[in-house]
Design a protein around this motif. Structure first.
Motif, short mmCIF file in Angstrom:
data_model
loop_
_atom_site.label_atom_id
_atom_site.label_comp_id
_atom_site.label_asym_id
_atom_site.label_seq_id
_atom_site.Cartn_x
_atom_site.Cartn_y
_atom_site.Cartn_z
N ILE A 10 0.86 -1.18 0.00
CA ILE A 10 0.00 0.00 0.00
C ILE A 10 0.90 1.23 0.00
CG2 ILE A 10 -1.82 1.26 1.21
CD1 ILE A 10 -2.67 -1.35 2.50
N THR A 11 0.77 2.06 -1.04
CA THR A 11 1.62 3.25 -1.19
C THR A 11 0.77 4.50 -1.28
OG1 THR A 11 3.35 2.00 -2.34
CG2 THR A 11 3.37 4.39 -2.62
N GLU A 12 1.09 5.49 -0.46
CA GLU A 12 0.46 6.81 -0.53
C GLU A 12 1.38 7.69 -1.38
OE1 GLU A 12 -0.86 10.60 -0.19
OE2 GLU A 12 1.08 10.08 0.70
N PRO A 13 0.89 8.23 -2.52
CA PRO A 13 1.79 8.85 -3.50
C PRO A 13 2.44 10.16 -3.08
CG PRO A 13 -0.49 9.11 -4.17
CD PRO A 13 -0.51 8.21 -2.99
N LYS A 14 1.76 10.98 -2.29
CA LYS A 14 2.31 12.30 -1.99
C LYS A 14 3.53 12.21 -1.07
CE LYS A 14 -2.02 14.80 -2.66
NZ LYS A 14 -3.05 15.69 -2.07
N THR A 15 3.45 11.36 -0.06
CA THR A 15 4.57 11.19 0.86
C THR A 15 5.48 10.04 0.44
OG1 THR A 15 3.29 9.70 2.28
CG2 THR A 15 3.19 12.07 2.76
N GLY A 16 4.94 9.10 -0.34
CA GLY A 16 5.70 7.91 -0.70
C GLY A 16 5.73 6.85 0.38
N LEU A 17 5.02 7.08 1.51
CA LEU A 17 5.00 6.09 2.58
C LEU A 17 4.34 4.80 2.10
CD1 LEU A 17 4.15 8.19 5.75
CD2 LEU A 17 6.35 7.19 5.11
N THR A 18 5.00 3.69 2.37
CA THR A 18 4.53 2.39 1.88
C THR A 18 4.49 1.40 3.03
OG1 THR A 18 5.44 2.78 -0.33
CG2 THR A 18 4.95 0.51 0.26
N LEU A 19 3.36 0.75 3.19
CA LEU A 19 3.20 -0.32 4.18
C LEU A 19 3.12 -1.64 3.41
CD1 LEU A 19 2.77 -1.06 7.19
CD2 LEU A 19 0.30 -0.89 6.76
N TYR A 54 6.45 -14.12 8.88
CA TYR A 54 5.64 -12.91 8.80
C TYR A 54 6.57 -11.71 8.63
CZ TYR A 54 2.12 -15.97 10.87
OH TYR A 54 1.27 -17.02 11.14
N VAL A 55 6.25 -10.85 7.65
CA VAL A 55 7.05 -9.65 7.39
C VAL A 55 6.11 -8.46 7.31
CG1 VAL A 55 8.61 -8.47 5.79
CG2 VAL A 55 8.82 -10.94 6.15
N VAL A 56 6.41 -7.42 8.07
CA VAL A 56 5.68 -6.15 7.99
C VAL A 56 6.72 -5.04 7.94
CG1 VAL A 56 4.03 -4.60 9.07
CG2 VAL A 56 3.71 -7.06 9.26
N THR A 57 6.64 -4.19 6.92
CA THR A 57 7.64 -3.13 6.76
C THR A 57 6.97 -1.78 6.56
OG1 THR A 57 7.79 -3.33 4.35
CG2 THR A 57 9.20 -4.77 5.66
N LEU A 58 7.69 -0.74 6.92
CA LEU A 58 7.29 0.64 6.64
C LEU A 58 8.46 1.30 5.93
CD1 LEU A 58 5.19 2.92 7.02
CD2 LEU A 58 6.42 3.55 9.11
N SER A 59 8.19 1.85 4.74
CA SER A 59 9.29 2.37 3.93
C SER A 59 8.87 3.62 3.18
CB SER A 59 9.77 1.30 2.94
OG SER A 59 8.70 0.94 2.06
N LYS A 60 9.86 4.24 2.56
CA LYS A 60 9.65 5.40 1.70
C LYS A 60 9.89 4.98 0.26
CE LYS A 60 10.01 9.63 -0.13
NZ LYS A 60 8.90 10.57 -0.33
N ALA A 61 8.91 5.22 -0.60
CA ALA A 61 9.03 4.87 -2.01
C ALA A 61 9.61 6.04 -2.79
CB ALA A 61 7.66 4.48 -2.57
N PHE A 62 10.45 5.73 -3.75
CA PHE A 62 10.99 6.75 -4.63
C PHE A 62 11.26 6.12 -5.98
CE2 PHE A 62 14.50 4.67 -2.55
CZ PHE A 62 15.46 4.51 -3.55
N LYS A 63 11.32 6.97 -7.00
CA LYS A 63 11.58 6.49 -8.34
C LYS A 63 13.07 6.38 -8.58
CE LYS A 63 7.35 7.95 -10.58
NZ LYS A 63 6.76 8.69 -11.70
N LEU A 64 13.45 5.37 -9.35
CA LEU A 64 14.86 5.16 -9.62
C LEU A 64 15.49 6.35 -10.33
CD1 LEU A 64 14.89 1.42 -10.72
CD2 LEU A 64 15.82 2.38 -8.64
#
Length: 435
Positions: A388-397, A412-422
């Motif tokens: 699940i990615t929120e586009p404005k902040t890039g926060l991804t669960l 079981y894996v649960v992560t919180l990350s920041k998405a960015f374009k290559l």
């Protein structure tokens, strides 16, 4: 006076000759479809002009032609349109037809720089205008069929899911036992190419590294033989201590996943933002499992006399924390279902896979040996992943569960990350949908 009269007669003869002659100057076609027009970026479209039957009379008369935008028939929000990187395109017949070829061709590169979001369907209509030396528009002499061309612009890059096509992620893992720790690095790169009218099969590629949640097992108090003390050549005392222990298992995963995407339930024809695909997947995972054993307070100590021929005092267990590492290489192969909902507000991807698993375990042969034992186990696996990615902040669960049928070992894996374009690595903290 006579000179002026002769000049007038020559001009009349030329005009008469031109009225009788014709030429063919037009575009190679009257329609051209252009896909994947990128919003906010320059799009370059090659357009070919073909000239036929251009006689020397038209060349000598300094006829000229230009390519212009027909604004009355164009539906496109733009700041500017360039022709070969210039504001306008104009040539004389002599510049166009430099040799004696019967058919001449020239490519004009149209550059479009949109202002904002391109409509789902838009177009750019170009017209070819011919003028004589007096800038009079010539129409009757030009026998070309394609004097105009309509560029149908279908904004593939304006579709919501294209904004999330190539993303990388950096963040941390959740752990219900240890809590969120920044040093437990999570990283991934996902490439999602949806099927299209031209290519009815898409693909999904994921490269990742994560840590599964810790599994803590509390073992009740029992006797553990901690040391053996020799008495003579045939007897020894075994020292036992009653103690409880805790075994914590953590697994770090590095994997590569590839799936082909095959549209189902009319996904290819539907304009809905919700996409459903059947997948054929293959995955390789390197799992490094660390088992930490810790001991509690010693409750009781006793000793047992036993037959033994040892000569030296042996310490079997000092009751100090100890770690054992096991390497596992897993190959997964099987079908699945991929669901995607992507728009300007959110990206949700869910992937379920089930199939054949081949697991290889690498363990030390013995304490005093460098030999490594390889053990293979075949099984049936199940994997479920959600992003699940929120586009404005890039926060991804991201959440994942992985288990097997014959030898159940749930991960079981649960992560919180920041998405960015290559291609936007420099702008790491900008929205993922920024252009």
């Amino acid at each position: 006076m006579i000179k002026k009269l002769l000049t007038l007669i020559v001009l009349l003869l030329l005009n008469t000759m031109q009225g009788q002659e014709s030429f063919d100057l037009g575009f190679d076609s009257n329609k051209k479809s252009v896909y994947d027009v990128t919003t906010g970026k320059e799009t370059i479209i090659p357009v070919e002009i073909i000239g036929k039957n251009i006689s020397k009379n038209f060349i000598d008369s300094k006829f000229k032609f230009s390519v212009e935008t027909d604004s009355a028939k164009t539906i496109l929000p733009y700041t500017k349109i360039l022709f070969n990187n210039k504001k306008s395109y104009e040539k004389t017949f002599s510049e166009f037809k430099k040799d004696k070829s019967k058919i001449v061709r020239e490519t004009v590169y149209i550059s479009i720089k949109p202002d904002s979001v391109i409509p789902e369907k838009s177009n750019l209509t170009l017209k070819l205008i011919v003028k004589d030396s007096s800038d009079r528009i010539i129409t009757d002499e030009n026998t070309a069929f394609n004097k105009t061309i309509v560029l149908n612009l279908e904004s593939g890059s304006n579709t919501p899911y294209s904004k999330y096509k190539n993303l990388s992620y950096i963040g941390t893992n959740f752990d219900l036992v240890e809590g969120v720790k920044a040093q437990n690095l999570f990283f991934a790169t996902n490439v999602l190419s949806h099927p299209s009218k031209n290519s009815k099969t898409g693909f999904y590629l994921s490269l990742y590294g994560n840590r599964a949640m810790s599994n803590t097992e509390n073992i009740d108090e029992n006797y553990i033989t901690t040391e053996v003390i020799p008495i003579d050549s045939i007897q020894a005392i075994r020292v036992r201590k009653m103690v409880s222990s805790t075994r914590t298992t953590t697994t770090d995963n590095i994997g590569a996943h590839f799936s082909t995407l095959h549209p189902i339930f009319g996904t290819l024809k539907s304009k809905s933002e919700f996409k459903t695909y059947f997948t054929a997947s293959i995955e390789f995972i390197w799992k490094r499992t660390n088992i930490l054993t810790e001991y509690g307070e010693v409750k009781h100590v006793d000793s047992i006399l036993s037959n033994s021929s040892i000569k030296n005092h042996l310490v079997l267990n000092s009751l100090q924390p100890s770690t054992q590492s096991v390497n596992e290489y897993a190959f997964h192969l099987g079908p699945g279902i991929f669901l995607a909902l992507e728009n300007d507000d959110i990206s949700i991807r869910i992937h379920h896979t089930i199939g054949y698993a081949s697991n290889y375990f690498l363990t030390p042969g013995s304490i005093n040996s460098t030999e490594v034992k390889v053990e293979q186990k075949k099984d049936i696996f199940y994997t479920g992943r959600a992003w699940i990615t929120e586009p404005k902040t890039g926060l991804t669960l991201q959440a994942e569960i992985n288990n097997q049928l014959e030898n159940p070992r749930p991960f079981y894996v649960v992560t919180l990350s920041k998405a960015f374009k290559l291609d936007k690595l420099a702008g790491f903290f900008s929205p993922v949908t920024a252009r």
